[in-house]
Design a protein around this motif. Structure first.
Motif, PDB file in Angstrom:
ATOM      1  N   VAL A  50      -8.710  -3.021   1.831  1.00  0.00           N
ATOM      2  CA  VAL A  50      -8.322  -2.698   3.200  1.00  0.00           C
ATOM      3  C   VAL A  50      -7.600  -1.345   3.211  1.00  0.00           C
ATOM      4  N   GLN A  51      -8.148  -0.403   3.955  1.00  0.00           N
ATOM      5  CA  GLN A  51      -7.514   0.905   4.096  1.00  0.00           C
ATOM      6  C   GLN A  51      -6.302   0.774   5.008  1.00  0.00           C
ATOM      7  N   VAL A  52      -5.168   1.242   4.530  1.00  0.00           N
ATOM      8  CA  VAL A  52      -3.930   1.104   5.294  1.00  0.00           C
ATOM      9  C   VAL A  52      -3.369   2.490   5.604  1.00  0.00           C
ATOM     10  N   PRO A  53      -3.190   2.778   6.897  1.00  0.00           N
ATOM     11  CA  PRO A  53      -2.573   4.047   7.275  1.00  0.00           C
ATOM     12  C   PRO A  53      -1.051   3.927   7.272  1.00  0.00           C
ATOM     13  N   ALA A  67      -5.224  -1.911   0.116  1.00  0.00           N
ATOM     14  CA  ALA A  67      -4.757  -3.226  -0.308  1.00  0.00           C
ATOM     15  C   ALA A  67      -5.948  -3.961  -0.919  1.00  0.00           C
ATOM     16  N   ASP A  68      -5.759  -4.539  -2.094  1.00  0.00           N
ATOM     17  CA  ASP A  68      -6.876  -5.202  -2.767  1.00  0.00           C
ATOM     18  C   ASP A  68      -7.473  -6.307  -1.909  1.00  0.00           C
ATOM     19  N   LEU A  69      -6.661  -7.318  -1.586  1.00  0.00           N
ATOM     20  CA  LEU A  69      -7.140  -8.437  -0.772  1.00  0.00           C
ATOM     21  C   LEU A  69      -6.128  -8.776   0.312  1.00  0.00           C
ATOM     22  N   LEU A  70      -6.624  -9.009   1.497  1.00  0.00           N
ATOM     23  CA  LEU A  70      -5.796  -9.475   2.595  1.00  0.00           C
ATOM     24  C   LEU A  70      -6.402 -10.797   3.062  1.00  0.00           C
ATOM     25  N   VAL A  71      -5.657 -11.874   2.870  1.00  0.00           N
ATOM     26  CA  VAL A  71      -6.158 -13.216   3.155  1.00  0.00           C
ATOM     27  C   VAL A  71      -5.589 -13.686   4.489  1.00  0.00           C
ATOM     28  N   GLU A  78      -2.492  -8.427  -4.643  1.00  0.00           N
ATOM     29  CA  GLU A  78      -2.757  -7.247  -5.454  1.00  0.00           C
ATOM     30  C   GLU A  78      -3.214  -7.722  -6.821  1.00  0.00           C
ATOM     31  N   LEU A  79      -4.321  -7.182  -7.282  1.00  0.00           N
ATOM     32  CA  LEU A  79      -4.907  -7.602  -8.547  1.00  0.00           C
ATOM     33  C   LEU A  79      -4.731  -6.531  -9.612  1.00  0.00           C
ATOM     34  N   LYS A  80      -4.492  -6.981 -10.816  1.00  0.00           N
ATOM     35  CA  LYS A  80      -4.410  -6.109 -11.979  1.00  0.00           C
ATOM     36  C   LYS A  80      -5.166  -6.786 -13.111  1.00  0.00           C
ATOM     37  N   SER A  81      -5.550  -6.002 -14.103  1.00  0.00           N
ATOM     38  CA  SER A  81      -6.157  -6.553 -15.304  1.00  0.00           C
ATOM     39  C   SER A  81      -5.650  -5.730 -16.490  1.00  0.00           C
ATOM     40  N   THR A  82      -4.386  -5.962 -16.804  1.00  0.00           N
ATOM     41  CA  THR A  82      -3.733  -5.234 -17.892  1.00  0.00           C
ATOM     42  C   THR A  82      -3.099  -6.220 -18.867  1.00  0.00           C
ATOM     43  N   GLU A  83      -2.945  -5.795 -20.119  1.00  0.00           N
ATOM     44  CA  GLU A  83      -2.369  -6.675 -21.135  1.00  0.00           C
ATOM     45  C   GLU A  83      -0.871  -6.874 -20.968  1.00  0.00           C
ATOM     46  N   LYS A  84      -0.205  -5.907 -20.363  1.00  0.00           N
ATOM     47  CA  LYS A  84       1.240  -5.984 -20.176  1.00  0.00           C
ATOM     48  C   LYS A  84       1.578  -5.755 -18.709  1.00  0.00           C
ATOM     49  N   HIS A  85       2.692  -6.331 -18.312  1.00  0.00           N
ATOM     50  CA  HIS A  85       3.199  -6.061 -16.970  1.00  0.00           C
ATOM     51  C   HIS A  85       3.838  -4.680 -16.951  1.00  0.00           C
ATOM     52  N   ALA A  86       3.655  -3.982 -15.877  1.00  0.00           N
ATOM     53  CA  ALA A  86       4.342  -2.714 -15.657  1.00  0.00           C
ATOM     54  C   ALA A  86       5.249  -2.902 -14.451  1.00  0.00           C
ATOM     55  N   GLY A 105       3.449 -11.729  -0.617  1.00  0.00           N
ATOM     56  CA  GLY A 105       2.369 -11.174  -1.419  1.00  0.00           C
ATOM     57  C   GLY A 105       2.309 -11.831  -2.781  1.00  0.00           C
ATOM     58  N   LEU A 106       1.139 -11.753  -3.379  1.00  0.00           N
ATOM     59  CA  LEU A 106       0.936 -12.257  -4.734  1.00  0.00           C
ATOM     60  C   LEU A 106       0.413 -11.124  -5.595  1.00  0.00           C
ATOM     61  N   LEU A 107       0.967 -11.018  -6.791  1.00  0.00           N
ATOM     62  CA  LEU A 107       0.472 -10.095  -7.798  1.00  0.00           C
ATOM     63  C   LEU A 107      -0.211 -10.954  -8.844  1.00  0.00           C
TER      64      LEU A 107
END
Length: 131
Positions: A50-53, A67-71, A78-86, A105-107
């Motif tokens: 979703v494009q957010v102004p 925004a990755d997903l708006l339910v 918000e989705l990530k696919s990383t081995e460590k949290h940043a 929100g959910l990460l």
């Protein structure tokens, strides 16, 4: 707020099942497409990328972020696919929630060994002060 909690519960359940069935290590975009389909199968309205102004001091940026997903137009995922949290990921989610005036929100980080280690729930206290 009960409806939002129900949406969050279904979203976490879908994310858990996806992580359990597929496992970690794929691109974020793969998890995004599959999670959208899982949520739609559960009867939820889901919007992707979703494009957010934003507007700040009279300056408008039409596509400030995506925004990755708006339910159901009420829960940001918000989705990530990383081995460590940043730490920046949680900060990013909170900023998005504030700018979109959303309460929750959910990460979801699918790169972690377990879903439990990769999912975070974040409430937007700033939003509550506005209402």
């Amino acid at each position: 707020m009960d409806k939002l909690e129900s949406i969050a519960k279904v979203s976490v359940d879908c994310g858990y099942k996806l992580h359990k069935d597929i496992g970690p290590g794929l691109l974020e975009s793969v998890y995004e497409v599959l999670l959208v389909e899982s949520l739609k199968e559960r009867g939820l309205l889901v919007e992707r990328q979703v494009q957010v102004p934003i507007e700040y001091k009279g300056v408008v940026i039409d596509n400030a972020f995506r925004a990755d997903l708006l339910v159901e137009r009420s829960l940001l995922i918000e989705l990530k696919s990383t081995e460590k949290h940043a730490p920046v990921h949680a900060k990013q989610l909170l900023t998005y929630l504030r700018l979109m005036h959303l309460p929750l929100g959910l990460l979801m980080n699918s790169g972690m060994a377990t879903f439990k280690d990769g999912v975070f729930r974040m409430a937007n206290d700033y939003y509550r002060k506005l209402t």
